[in-house]
Enzyme design. Structure first.
Site, mmCIF file in Angstrom:
data_model
loop_
_atom_site.group_PDB
_atom_site.id
_atom_site.type_symbol
_atom_site.label_atom_id
_atom_site.label_comp_id
_atom_site.label_asym_id
_atom_site.label_seq_id
_atom_site.Cartn_x
_atom_site.Cartn_y
_atom_site.Cartn_z
ATOM 1 C CE1 TYR A 149 -32.200 -43.478 -19.324
ATOM 2 C CE2 TYR A 149 -31.692 -43.521 -21.671
ATOM 3 C CZ TYR A 149 -32.447 -43.044 -20.618
ATOM 4 O OH TYR A 149 -33.459 -42.150 -20.851
ATOM 5 C CE LYS A 153 -35.703 -44.617 -19.969
ATOM 6 N NZ LYS A 153 -36.896 -44.183 -19.215
#
Length: 244
Positions: A149, A153
């Protein structure tokens, strides 16, 4: 403050729940014409009942061909919010190919694909436009069990800057918002444990997680002409987390 969004056509991905759903409602209330994109038809049906007139597109953005077919003929779009995202929480040594592929397909590749569709349309019309990518404070800090994750990002942040550089000459602005934990369904799944939540809250000077409205208000500002000189920025909505 009048953000003058009435009459503009906006496309929002990940519109079925959480931040995306709230963005659709806020844009609809501001008089924008909204296209809501989600992979869950039931969520879209609920959204239309609450906001009559919202257009809906049901598609899994992890599927490149299906996305091209569903959005290739979406028509003129002035404002784009790339909000769709997934989060698989796994220790680094247990990261799976499936989690990696799905995360990068939705959190990054779909942003590229949908933004290409919208930007090409804007350029063909000779029209200005705005793109806002929903990133995270996780793009700039290492968080346990967030290997993939955080990576998606971080990539999204630099993609935002490259898009701003390349699309700026076409009068298309591109920015990202980087929230701290927001108690959406995704946020609750990751941060419902009180001990884990306290460790994060202790690193936030304002001592609280973000409300959905905090993020939505920032996105609306970036979509509006009030931010006409802002592009290529990653805007923290994090209570000061990234300042520590």
């Amino acid at each position: 403050m009048d953000l003058r969004l009435a009459g503009r056509r906006a496309l929002v991905t990940g519109a079925g729940k959480g931040i995306g759903c709230s963005i659709v409602k806020a844009l609809h209330a501001a008089g924008a014409r909204v296209v809501a994109v989600s992979r869950t038809q039931a969520d879209l049906d609920s959204l239309v009942r609450e906001c009559p007139g919202v257009e809906t597109v049901c598609v899994d953005l992890a599927d490149w061909e299906a996305t091209e077919q569903a959005l290739g003929g979406v028509g003129p779009v002035d404002l784009l919010v790339n909000n769709a995202a997934v989060a698989f929480l796994q220790p680094f040594l247990e990261v799976t190919k499936e989690a990696y592929d799905m995360s990068f397909n939705v959190n990054l590749r779909a942003v590229i694909q949908v933004s290409q569709i919208v930007a090409r349309g804007l350029i063909a019309r000779g029209a200005p436009g705005v793109i806002v990518n929903v990133s995270s404070q996780a793009s700039q800090r290492g968080l346990t069990n967030h290997s993939v994750y955080c990576s998606t990002k971080g990539a999204l942040d630099i993609l935002t800057k490259v898009m701003a550089v390349e699309l700026g000459p076409h009068k298309i602005r591109v920015n990202a918002v980087n929230p701290t934990v927001v108690m959406t369904p995704m946020g609750q799944a990751a941060w419902s444990d009180p001990q884990k939540a306290k460790a994060m809250l202790d690193r936030i000077p304002l001592g609280r997680f973000a409300e959905v409205e905090n993020v939505v208000d920032t996105i609306l500002f970036l979509l509006s002409d009030r931010s006409s000189m802002i592009t290529g920025s990653t805007v923290p909505v994090d209570g000061g987390f990234l300042a520590t």
